[in-house]
Motif scaffolding. Structure first.
Motif, PDB file in Angstrom:
ATOM      1  N   VAL A 114       0.838  -1.206   0.000  1.00  0.00           N
ATOM      2  CA  VAL A 114       0.000   0.000   0.000  1.00  0.00           C
ATOM      3  C   VAL A 114       0.866   1.246   0.000  1.00  0.00           C
ATOM      4  O   VAL A 114       0.689   2.164  -0.819  1.00  0.00           O
ATOM      5  N   VAL A 115       1.818   1.294   0.920  1.00  0.00           N
ATOM      6  CA  VAL A 115       2.659   2.489   1.059  1.00  0.00           C
ATOM      7  C   VAL A 115       3.544   2.686  -0.172  1.00  0.00           C
ATOM      8  O   VAL A 115       3.638   3.797  -0.729  1.00  0.00           O
ATOM      9  N   LEU A 116       4.194   1.609  -0.622  1.00  0.00           N
ATOM     10  CA  LEU A 116       5.118   1.734  -1.754  1.00  0.00           C
ATOM     11  C   LEU A 116       4.391   2.126  -3.035  1.00  0.00           C
ATOM     12  O   LEU A 116       4.812   3.052  -3.745  1.00  0.00           O
ATOM     13  N   PHE A 117       3.308   1.414  -3.367  1.00  0.00           N
ATOM     14  CA  PHE A 117       2.594   1.724  -4.600  1.00  0.00           C
ATOM     15  C   PHE A 117       1.962   3.109  -4.537  1.00  0.00           C
ATOM     16  O   PHE A 117       1.902   3.824  -5.532  1.00  0.00           O
ATOM     17  N   ASN A 168      -3.730  10.847  -5.835  1.00  0.00           N
ATOM     18  CA  ASN A 168      -4.893  10.393  -5.079  1.00  0.00           C
ATOM     19  C   ASN A 168      -5.818   9.553  -5.949  1.00  0.00           C
ATOM     20  O   ASN A 168      -6.428   8.585  -5.472  1.00  0.00           O
ATOM     21  N   ALA A 169      -5.927   9.889  -7.233  1.00  0.00           N
ATOM     22  CA  ALA A 169      -6.760   9.099  -8.143  1.00  0.00           C
ATOM     23  C   ALA A 169      -6.200   7.680  -8.273  1.00  0.00           C
ATOM     24  O   ALA A 169      -6.956   6.697  -8.323  1.00  0.00           O
ATOM     25  N   TYR A 170      -4.867   7.585  -8.317  1.00  0.00           N
ATOM     26  CA  TYR A 170      -4.266   6.261  -8.411  1.00  0.00           C
ATOM     27  C   TYR A 170      -4.469   5.472  -7.123  1.00  0.00           C
ATOM     28  O   TYR A 170      -4.667   4.253  -7.165  1.00  0.00           O
ATOM     29  N   ARG A 171      -4.437   6.124  -5.973  1.00  0.00           N
ATOM     30  CA  ARG A 171      -4.675   5.417  -4.710  1.00  0.00           C
ATOM     31  C   ARG A 171      -6.071   4.815  -4.694  1.00  0.00           C
ATOM     32  O   ARG A 171      -6.269   3.693  -4.231  1.00  0.00           O
ATOM     33  N   LEU A 223      -7.808  -8.063   6.068  1.00  0.00           N
ATOM     34  CA  LEU A 223      -8.506  -7.056   5.261  1.00  0.00           C
ATOM     35  C   LEU A 223      -8.952  -5.866   6.097  1.00  0.00           C
ATOM     36  O   LEU A 223      -8.896  -4.716   5.651  1.00  0.00           O
ATOM     37  N   VAL A 224      -9.410  -6.132   7.316  1.00  0.00           N
ATOM     38  CA  VAL A 224      -9.842  -5.042   8.203  1.00  0.00           C
ATOM     39  C   VAL A 224      -8.677  -4.103   8.486  1.00  0.00           C
ATOM     40  O   VAL A 224      -8.800  -2.863   8.365  1.00  0.00           O
ATOM     41  N   VAL A 225      -7.539  -4.671   8.869  1.00  0.00           N
ATOM     42  CA  VAL A 225      -6.361  -3.853   9.168  1.00  0.00           C
ATOM     43  C   VAL A 225      -5.904  -3.102   7.923  1.00  0.00           C
ATOM     44  O   VAL A 225      -5.561  -1.902   7.968  1.00  0.00           O
ATOM     45  N   LEU A 226      -5.907  -3.791   6.787  1.00  0.00           N
ATOM     46  CA  LEU A 226      -5.464  -3.178   5.544  1.00  0.00           C
ATOM     47  C   LEU A 226      -6.385  -2.026   5.128  1.00  0.00           C
ATOM     48  O   LEU A 226      -5.923  -0.995   4.617  1.00  0.00           O
ATOM     49  N   ALA A 227      -7.689  -2.201   5.338  1.00  0.00           N
ATOM     50  CA  ALA A 227      -8.636  -1.130   5.008  1.00  0.00           C
ATOM     51  C   ALA A 227      -8.383   0.105   5.870  1.00  0.00           C
ATOM     52  O   ALA A 227      -8.492   1.243   5.383  1.00  0.00           O
ATOM     53  N   ILE A 228      -8.035  -0.097   7.137  1.00  0.00           N
ATOM     54  CA  ILE A 228      -7.718   1.037   8.017  1.00  0.00           C
ATOM     55  C   ILE A 228      -6.491   1.778   7.507  1.00  0.00           C
ATOM     56  O   ILE A 228      -6.472   3.020   7.441  1.00  0.00           O
ATOM     57  N   VAL A 229      -5.463   1.025   7.099  1.00  0.00           N
ATOM     58  CA  VAL A 229      -4.253   1.652   6.552  1.00  0.00           C
ATOM     59  C   VAL A 229      -4.589   2.399   5.267  1.00  0.00           C
ATOM     60  O   VAL A 229      -4.088   3.504   5.016  1.00  0.00           O
ATOM     61  N   ALA A 230      -5.458   1.808   4.429  1.00  0.00           N
ATOM     62  CA  ALA A 230      -5.844   2.450   3.172  1.00  0.00           C
ATOM     63  C   ALA A 230      -6.549   3.780   3.424  1.00  0.00           C
ATOM     64  O   ALA A 230      -6.311   4.770   2.718  1.00  0.00           O
ATOM     65  N   VAL A 231      -7.412   3.809   4.438  1.00  0.00           N
ATOM     66  CA  VAL A 231      -8.100   5.061   4.778  1.00  0.00           C
ATOM     67  C   VAL A 231      -7.088   6.111   5.229  1.00  0.00           C
ATOM     68  O   VAL A 231      -7.202   7.298   4.884  1.00  0.00           O
ATOM     69  N   ILE A 232      -6.069   5.684   5.957  1.00  0.00           N
ATOM     70  CA  ILE A 232      -5.048   6.619   6.440  1.00  0.00           C
ATOM     71  C   ILE A 232      -4.301   7.273   5.275  1.00  0.00           C
ATOM     72  O   ILE A 232      -3.987   8.466   5.311  1.00  0.00           O
TER      73      ILE A 232
END
Length: 286
Positions: free
Chosen positions: A56-59, A76-79, A140-149
Motif C-alpha cells: 500500500v505504502v510503496l505503490f 490520489n486518483a491512483y490510490r 482485510l480489516v487492518v489493511l482497510a484502516i491503513v488504506a483510509v489513512i
C-alpha cells in the motif's frame, strides 16, 4: 404405504442430514483448532500483515504520481484505483499459507491422527480453509484502516462496500482450495509455499490490479480481461465507487458485468478445487 413415508426412506433421510450435520460440526472443530493455533503463534498473523501494508505504502507514494488512470495523473486518483487490487492480492496470497499449513500437518503426521478419529474426511480441509478465511478477513480489516489513512475512500455507501469485501473474501476462500490441493501434492511446507506463490505472480500482475489493462499488448490484455482476479478487482472497484472518471471500461463480458463474473469464477474454482483436494486427501491418506 408410500415409499416416501416408509421407515426405510425416513432412515435414509436421517442418515443424509446426520452426515451433513456431522461434517459441519467436524469442520468447525478443525477450524477452531487452527484459529487457536494462530492465536498462539501471533507472529504468523503479524508477518502476514506487513507485506500488504508495505505494498500500500510503496505503490501509493512511489508509483502514485507516475501512473495515469483514465488520463488522470493525480496520485490520489491512483490510490483510489489501486486499493481494490491490493485487497485482492492480499486475499489471494493467503493461498501460500493455506498450502504450507496443510503440507506441515501432513509432514508431521497430524492428518494420520485425524484419520484415527470418527470424523468426516473432508472436514480437515474445510476446517483449515475456514480458519484461513477468518485470518484473511482480519487482515482485510487492518489493511482497510491503513488504506483510509493514506487517502482511500468508499463512494457508494456501506452496503455496497461490504458487498465488495464479501466478493474479495469469496475469491480468497476459493483460492485457499487451490492452496489446499498444492499442500496435499508436495512433500514439504517449503515446497508448498513456493508452489503457492509461483503461479500467483503472473495471475496478479497480468491483470487490472495495478495498472489499466488497456495499455497491455493484445494477448496480455485479453488474458487480463478474462482473469478471475481481474473480475473481482473490477467488481470491488465498482462497489467501492473507485472507478476514476473517464476510465475506459473494456468491452469484455467480465469487465462489463464484474460482480456476476466474480461470483461465477469464485464458485467454479471452489467446486472444482474442493473436489480435487478432497479426492487427493482421500488417496493420500488411504
Amino acid at each position: 404405504m408410500s415409499v416416501i413415508g416408509s421407515p426405510a426412506s425416513r432412515a435414509a433421510a436421517l442418515r443424509v442430514h446426520g452426515g451433513i450435520g456431522r461434517s459441519v460440526r467436524d469442520s468447525l472443530v478443525v477450524a477452531k483448532r487452527n484459529l487457536i493455533r494462530m492465536i498462539r503463534i501471533p507472529e504468523v498473523v503479524i508477518f502476514g500483515l506487513i507485506q500488504p501494508i508495505m505494498f500500500v505504502v510503496l505503490f501509493s507514494y512511489v508509483f502514485g504520481g507516475s501512473i495515469a488512470v483514465g488520463g488522470n495523473t493525480d496520485p490520489n486518483a491512483y490510490r483510489q484505483f489501486l486499493m481494490a487490487g491490493i485487497f485482492a492480492q492480499t486475499v489471494t496470497f493467503a493461498t501460500a499459507g493455506a498450502g504450507a499449513g496443510i503440507a506441515d500437518d501432513m509432514h508431521k503426521g497430524l492428518i494420520d491422527r485425524f484419520r484415527s478419529l470418527p470424523m468426516a474426511r473432508g472436514a480437515v480441509l474445510t476446517g483449515r480453509t475456514l480458519a484461513d478465511l477468518v485470518q484473511t478477513a482480519l487482515t482485510l480489516v487492518v489493511l482497510a484502516i491503513v488504506a483510509v489513512i493514506v487517502g482511500w475512500r468508499i463512494h457508494e455507501g456501506v452496503l455496497k462496500a461490504l458487498g465488495g469485501f464479501a466478493l474479495l473474501l469469496l475469491l480468497g476462500y476459493a483460492f485457499s482450495w487451490i492452496g489446499a490441493l498444492i499442500g496435499l501434492s508436495v512433500r514439504t511446507p517449503e515446497a508448498a509455499t513456493s508452489g503457492g506463490l509461483i503461479w500467483l505472480f503472473p495471475l496478479t500482475f497480468i491483470s487490472n490490479a495495478f495498472v489499466p489493462a488497456d495499455n497491455m499488448p493484445t494477448v496480455l490484455r485479453t488474458i487480463a480481461e478474462w482473469n478471475p482476479f481481474s473480475a473481482t478487482v473490477q467488481a470491488a472497484r465498482q462497489l467501492f465507487g473507485n472507478l476514476p472518471e473517464g476510465y475506459p471500461v473494456p468491452a469484455a463480458w467480465p469487465m462489463q458485468h464484474p460482480v456476476w463474473a466474480s461470483l461465477i469464477w469464485s464458485v467454479l474454482i471452489i467446486v472444482l478445487f474442493r473436489t480435487l483436494a478432497v479426492r487427493k486427501f482421500r488417496s493420500a491418506t488411504a
